[in-house]
Design a protein around this motif. Structure first.
Motif, PDB file in Angstrom:
ATOM      1  N   ASP A   1      58.376  88.450  13.113  1.00 50.67           N
ATOM      2  CA  ASP A   1      59.117  87.272  13.350  1.00 50.67           C
ATOM      3  C   ASP A   1      58.770  86.060  13.205  1.00 50.67           C
ATOM      4  O   ASP A   1      59.514  84.927  13.092  1.00 50.67           O
ATOM      5  CB  ASP A   1      59.917  87.201  14.882  1.00 50.67           C
ATOM      6  N   GLY A   2      57.406  86.056  13.599  1.00 49.36           N
ATOM      7  CA  GLY A   2      56.800  84.550  13.175  1.00 49.36           C
ATOM      8  C   GLY A   2      55.119  85.081  12.948  1.00 49.36           C
ATOM      9  O   GLY A   2      54.816  86.184  13.131  1.00 49.36           O
TER      10      GLY A   2
ATOM     11  N   SER B   1      69.974  72.474  10.403  1.00 45.77           N
ATOM     12  CA  SER B   1      70.133  73.962  11.011  1.00 45.77           C
ATOM     13  C   SER B   1      69.644  75.432  10.317  1.00 45.77           C
ATOM     14  O   SER B   1      69.621  76.269  10.930  1.00 45.77           O
ATOM     15  CB  SER B   1      71.760  74.284  10.885  1.00 45.77           C
ATOM     16  N   ARG B   2      68.782  75.026   9.145  1.00 43.39           N
ATOM     17  CA  ARG B   2      67.926  75.966   8.721  1.00 43.39           C
ATOM     18  C   ARG B   2      67.159  76.594   9.722  1.00 43.39           C
ATOM     19  O   ARG B   2      66.392  76.132  10.413  1.00 43.39           O
ATOM     20  CB  ARG B   2      67.679  75.760   7.276  1.00 43.39           C
ATOM     21  N   HIS B   3      67.039  77.979   9.664  1.00 44.51           N
ATOM     22  CA  HIS B   3      66.281  78.870  10.641  1.00 44.51           C
ATOM     23  C   HIS B   3      66.529  78.656  12.116  1.00 44.51           C
ATOM     24  O   HIS B   3      65.964  79.106  13.214  1.00 44.51           O
ATOM     25  CB  HIS B   3      64.936  78.648  10.465  1.00 44.51           C
TER      26      HIS B   3
ATOM     27  N   GLU C   1      67.169  81.982  14.198  1.00 40.58           N
ATOM     28  CA  GLU C   1      65.623  82.546  14.407  1.00 40.58           C
ATOM     29  C   GLU C   1      64.704  81.844  15.278  1.00 40.58           C
ATOM     30  O   GLU C   1      63.859  82.239  15.821  1.00 40.58           O
ATOM     31  CB  GLU C   1      65.286  82.664  13.045  1.00 40.58           C
ATOM     32  N   ILE C   2      64.600  80.538  15.079  1.00 43.12           N
ATOM     33  CA  ILE C   2      63.752  79.554  15.738  1.00 43.12           C
ATOM     34  C   ILE C   2      64.268  79.794  17.417  1.00 43.12           C
ATOM     35  O   ILE C   2      63.439  80.071  18.344  1.00 43.12           O
ATOM     36  CB  ILE C   2      63.814  78.117  15.475  1.00 43.12           C
ATOM     37  N   ILE C   3      65.662  79.649  17.649  1.00 42.55           N
ATOM     38  CA  ILE C   3      66.159  80.006  19.069  1.00 42.55           C
ATOM     39  C   ILE C   3      65.480  81.307  19.623  1.00 42.55           C
ATOM     40  O   ILE C   3      65.211  81.348  20.675  1.00 42.55           O
ATOM     41  CB  ILE C   3      67.650  79.850  19.088  1.00 42.55           C
TER      42      ILE C   3
ATOM     43  N   LEU D   1      57.702  75.953  14.038  1.00 43.29           N
ATOM     44  CA  LEU D   1      58.352  75.500  12.571  1.00 43.29           C
ATOM     45  C   LEU D   1      58.964  76.768  11.965  1.00 43.29           C
ATOM     46  O   LEU D   1      58.748  77.551  11.720  1.00 43.29           O
ATOM     47  CB  LEU D   1      57.363  75.022  11.784  1.00 43.29           C
ATOM     48  N   GLY D   2      60.387  76.308  11.436  1.00 50.34           N
ATOM     49  CA  GLY D   2      60.846  77.247  10.511  1.00 50.34           C
ATOM     50  C   GLY D   2      60.266  76.994   9.047  1.00 50.34           C
ATOM     51  O   GLY D   2      60.207  75.879   8.710  1.00 50.34           O
TER      52      GLY D   2
END
Length: 240
Positions: free
Chosen positions: A103-104, A124-126, A129-131, A207-208
């Motif tokens: 995931d990261g 809003s990109r990623h 997933e970041i949240i 970071l995304g």
């Protein structure tokens, strides 16, 4: 719900990643950690020969690092590969990212504390997933998680604040407290430089990844690489 997987590349022959103290890593107890060791073999030498000579010491180092994450409460796994330096190393880590469904990816040459985390959000990109990833940080171990946006345009500040407030509301619903979270919108002529400067005041950046690496032997895109080099702060890039 399973824990997010965090892949950490560890470069040999002289790995720089040495966690300082177990208690500082408790913020990562909600992750499954994969230590992806890679020994870059100089041209002209056989990877098999180098493995025969150094596999035991490399594994001992990886397991020593893994033990510190484990004692902090994170599940850990260790992988080790010997191969050519440069492009082959990047390709190996990319395969590991895919094979482990990471995931990261954590880029760090030191990791001494996980209490103060910067989460830059460009748009809003990623965002989802970041949240999901930052929700895995142990809230009891955090001092602050700062949601951050930097723009060269004053007119964009209000919309950026609204975006960050929406993310803040989601994190509050996931168990963070208002004292855990901070929202910052900065106006700066050079957003990348401002981000790197802000990152220096934090223990970790999330970071995304929105851009491809500029060089064939780089694992991350230009913004992530720039912030890492300028701030020397550990960075997690969130995978799609």
């Amino acid at each position: 719900m399973s824990n997010p997987t965090l892949l950490i590349p560890v470069e040999f022959a002289e790995p720089e990643l040495y966690p300082m103290d177990d208690m500082h890593l408790a913020g990562l107890r909600g992750f499954d950690i994969v230590l992806s060791g890679y020994w870059g073999v100089p041209e002209g030498l056989s990877p098999e020969t180098v493995r025969d000579d150094h596999e035991t010491e490399a594994e001992a180092t990886l397991y020593e690092i893994a033990a510190q994450f484990s004692r902090a409460g994170a599940r850990t796994d260790v992988q080790l590969q010997f191969g050519a330096a440069g492009v082959a190393e990047r390709e190996y880590h990319n395969r590991m990212i895919a094979d482990t469904d990471a995931d990261g990816v954590l880029l760090a040459d030191h990791l001494q504390s996980v209490h103060n985390i910067l989460v830059p959000l460009r748009d809003s990109r990623h965002q989802a997933e970041i949240i999901d990833l930052v929700s895995a940080f142990d809230a009891d171990s955090l001092f602050i998680l700062e949601l951050y946006h930097v723009t060269p345009d004053d007119a964009a500040a209000d919309a950026a604040t609204e975006m960050l407030r929406d993310v803040e509301d989601t994190l509050l619903a996931r168990g963070f407290s208002e004292a855990d979270l901070e929202v910052t919108v900065e106006v700066a002529d050079d957003p990348d430089a401002a981000l790197a400067t802000t990152a220096r005041d934090h223990h970790m950046v999330v970071l995304g990844e929105t851009e491809q690496p500029e060089a064939s032997d780089q694992l991350f895109g230009p913004i992530c690489t720039y912030v890492a080099e300028e701030s020397r702060t550990p960075i997690i890039t969130v995978q799609e």
